[in-house]
Design a protein around this motif. Structure first.
Motif, PDB file in Angstrom:
ATOM      1  N   ILE A 251      36.434 -11.401 -10.183  1.00  0.00           N
ATOM      2  CA  ILE A 251      36.383 -12.413 -11.238  1.00  0.00           C
ATOM      3  C   ILE A 251      37.147 -11.987 -12.480  1.00  0.00           C
ATOM      4  N   VAL A 252      37.290 -10.669 -12.700  1.00  0.00           N
ATOM      5  CA  VAL A 252      38.094 -10.212 -13.832  1.00  0.00           C
ATOM      6  C   VAL A 252      39.533  -9.929 -13.420  1.00  0.00           C
ATOM      7  N   SER A 253      39.807  -9.938 -12.117  1.00  0.00           N
ATOM      8  CA  SER A 253      41.168  -9.705 -11.633  1.00  0.00           C
ATOM      9  C   SER A 253      41.905 -11.015 -11.390  1.00  0.00           C
ATOM     10  N   ARG A 254      41.221 -11.941 -10.710  1.00  0.00           N
ATOM     11  CA  ARG A 254      41.843 -13.241 -10.388  1.00  0.00           C
ATOM     12  C   ARG A 254      40.783 -14.333 -10.445  1.00  0.00           C
ATOM     13  N   PRO A 255      40.388 -14.741 -11.648  1.00  0.00           N
ATOM     14  CA  PRO A 255      39.307 -15.726 -11.780  1.00  0.00           C
ATOM     15  C   PRO A 255      39.630 -17.090 -11.193  1.00  0.00           C
ATOM     16  N   SER A 256      40.914 -17.396 -11.037  1.00  0.00           N
ATOM     17  CA  SER A 256      41.310 -18.715 -10.535  1.00  0.00           C
ATOM     18  C   SER A 256      40.848 -18.966  -9.105  1.00  0.00           C
ATOM     19  N   GLN A 257      40.471 -17.923  -8.372  1.00  0.00           N
ATOM     20  CA  GLN A 257      40.039 -18.098  -6.986  1.00  0.00           C
ATOM     21  C   GLN A 257      38.640 -18.691  -6.879  1.00  0.00           C
ATOM     22  N   PHE A 258      37.883 -18.706  -7.984  1.00  0.00           N
ATOM     23  CA  PHE A 258      36.489 -19.157  -7.936  1.00  0.00           C
ATOM     24  C   PHE A 258      36.355 -20.590  -8.429  1.00  0.00           C
ATOM     25  N   ASP A 259      35.411 -21.285  -7.836  1.00  0.00           N
ATOM     26  CA  ASP A 259      35.119 -22.661  -8.204  1.00  0.00           C
ATOM     27  C   ASP A 259      33.643 -22.781  -8.588  1.00  0.00           C
ATOM     28  N   VAL A 260      32.744 -22.766  -7.597  1.00  0.00           N
ATOM     29  CA  VAL A 260      31.305 -22.721  -7.829  1.00  0.00           C
ATOM     30  C   VAL A 260      30.766 -21.453  -7.182  1.00  0.00           C
ATOM     31  N   LEU A 261      30.010 -20.663  -7.927  1.00  0.00           N
ATOM     32  CA  LEU A 261      29.370 -19.471  -7.381  1.00  0.00           C
ATOM     33  C   LEU A 261      27.870 -19.689  -7.379  1.00  0.00           C
ATOM     34  N   VAL A 262      27.203 -19.355  -6.276  1.00  0.00           N
ATOM     35  CA  VAL A 262      25.751 -19.443  -6.208  1.00  0.00           C
ATOM     36  C   VAL A 262      25.214 -18.040  -5.988  1.00  0.00           C
ATOM     37  N   THR A 263      24.232 -17.643  -6.803  1.00  0.00           N
ATOM     38  CA  THR A 263      23.827 -16.240  -6.833  1.00  0.00           C
ATOM     39  C   THR A 263      22.311 -16.092  -6.909  1.00  0.00           C
ATOM     40  N   PRO A 264      21.794 -14.963  -6.431  1.00  0.00           N
ATOM     41  CA  PRO A 264      20.398 -14.600  -6.749  1.00  0.00           C
ATOM     42  C   PRO A 264      20.275 -14.294  -8.233  1.00  0.00           C
ATOM     43  N   ASN A 265      19.075 -13.990  -8.658  1.00  0.00           N
ATOM     44  CA  ASN A 265      18.746 -13.932 -10.078  1.00  0.00           C
ATOM     45  C   ASN A 265      19.562 -12.905 -10.878  1.00  0.00           C
ATOM     46  N   LEU A 266      19.446 -11.643 -10.531  1.00  0.00           N
ATOM     47  CA  LEU A 266      20.082 -10.594 -11.328  1.00  0.00           C
ATOM     48  C   LEU A 266      21.604 -10.680 -11.275  1.00  0.00           C
ATOM     49  N   TYR A 267      22.151 -10.935 -10.088  1.00  0.00           N
ATOM     50  CA  TYR A 267      23.617 -10.989  -9.964  1.00  0.00           C
ATOM     51  C   TYR A 267      24.186 -12.099 -10.849  1.00  0.00           C
ATOM     52  N   GLY A 268      23.493 -13.222 -10.888  1.00  0.00           N
ATOM     53  CA  GLY A 268      23.960 -14.323 -11.711  1.00  0.00           C
ATOM     54  C   GLY A 268      23.974 -13.971 -13.182  1.00  0.00           C
ATOM     55  N   ASN A 269      22.962 -13.242 -13.627  1.00  0.00           N
ATOM     56  CA  ASN A 269      22.894 -12.827 -15.027  1.00  0.00           C
ATOM     57  C   ASN A 269      24.078 -11.931 -15.377  1.00  0.00           C
TER      58      ASN A 269
END
Length: 382
Positions: A251-269
């Motif tokens: 996400i800090v190298s090539r953020p354009s590859q992401f659209d919607v991310l779904v995560t568990p609690n801590l990872y999302g934070n």
């Protein structure tokens, strides 16, 4: 027998389970009842100023709403874990949010009491009381805010009622602490369904499930399998899975590859805060937490900025954007767009900037600049 035919019974069971879940939870993205405003009356909204600079940021919202003539009346409650003697009771605050169905909230500080005090923070208690299971943070580049990357536009959807925030830990022997991470199929499927529904409604093309199933094979494995099962019900949405440590690098190298991310609690934070820093920091990112019945709008990166209290230096952009999102939600989109346009104009001009964005403007100066750029229609209705 074809692969599709063999999988039909399993897919039918999954579809039935998800349909039942949808009926119970009445997925908010698609079905939350809109509050209409056609008769000139005001909409009541719960307000929690929060800790740190929260009250100062809420003052900016109040000034802006009054200047724009926004038909919102706030039902305000002081709610704090660092000043519990003055704090309103949880039940009172939760009842207000349930009744009004919408809340604007500042960030609550969660003191580190070590082994003393309750394991559940006030934030966690409020989320559990209201079942605010889905936290949504839209990471989007703002006009005029120069960062390493341009045109970032992704959405992080975080499950926030279980996982590492289950508050189930104990010292089994002196110097040995066991901390339980709770993962359930029901809540994992629910947040995955929320993410895919969000993608469909907002014309997003891809959902990425973030996990650590290579190590936590049972817990994160269950989360990942739940996401995979839900993905089968959305054939038009691309699905991918990514290990969390790789995700933070990507996400800090090539953020354009992401659209919607779904995560568990801590990872999302963690990813919320990392990505917020990529578009300008905690002062410019708005967020919201959803249950099946109500929404709490609050900044996407949860920092109280307590060291700046009373100094008039905090950036109110994130809170103002939260307020604009709230207005969209209660079916007042013209007011919301008017506020966003004014914020974008101030940021584009670049003359009035708070210190976090490289300027010297105060909180009040930025707020008044936004107010001065409001394009208020001459008619009485937007």
């Amino acid at each position: 027998m074809s692969l599709i035919t063999r999988n039909l019974p399993r897919l039918f069971i999954q579809t039935s389970q998800i349909t039942a879940t949808r009926n119970i939870h009445n997925n908010l993205i698609a079905n939350h009842p809109k509050i209409t405003e056609t008769d000139g009356s005001k909409i009541k909204c719960t307000l929690i100023p929060g800790d740190g600079v929260g009250p100062e940021l809420m003052a900016s919202v109040d000034k802006l709403f009054k200047a724009a003539g926004v038909p919102i009346v706030f039902e305000s409650y002081f709610f704090s874990e660092v000043n519990p003697t003055l704090s309103m009771d949880l039940d009172v605050v939760a009842s207000s949010i349930e009744r009004n169905r919408v809340c604007l909230k500042g960030i609550l500080a969660s003191p580190d009491f070590g082994h003393i005090g309750e394991l559940q923070t006030l934030n966690m208690k409020l989320r559990n009381a209201l079942d605010l299971y889905a936290n949504v943070v839209h990471i989007k580049s703002l006009p005029g805010v120069k960062t390493r990357y341009d045109n970032i536009d992704c959405v992080i959807i975080r499950e926030q009622t279980e996982g590492e925030y289950s508050a189930l830990e104990h010292e089994s022997a002196r110097g040995v602490v066991e901390c339980l991470k709770i993962v359930t199929a029901t809540k994992s499927q629910r947040i995955a369904k929320f993410a895919f529904d969000y993608a469909v409604k907002n014309n997003r093309k891809k959902v990425t499930a973030v996990h650590k199933a290579n190590i936590m094979k049972l817990g994160d494995g269950l989360f990942l399998r739940s996401c995979e099962e839900i993905a089968k019900l959305y054939p038009t949405i691309e699905f991918e899975k990514m290990i969390v440590d790789n995700c933070t690098m990507q996400i800090v190298s090539r953020p354009s590859q992401f659209d919607v991310l779904v995560t568990p609690n801590l990872y999302g934070n963690i990813i919320d805060n990392t990505a917020s820093g990529m578009v300008g920091g905690a002062g410019v990112v708005a967020g919201a937490s959803y249950s099946s019945k109500c929404v709490v709008f609050e900044p996407g990166a949860r920092h109280t900025f307590s060291e700046a209290v009373g100094k008039n230096v905090a950036n109110p952009t994130a809170m103002l954007l939260c307020a604009a999102k709230l207005l969209n939600h209660v079916n007042l989109p013209s007011y919301g767009q008017m506020i966003r346009d004014a914020i974008n104009k101030v940021l584009m001009d670049g003359k009035i900037r708070t210190k976090d964005l490289g300027g010297q403007a105060s909180t009040q100066e930025f707020t008044f600049a936004v107010i001065n750029n409001l394009k208020i229609p001459t008619t009485s209705h937007l």
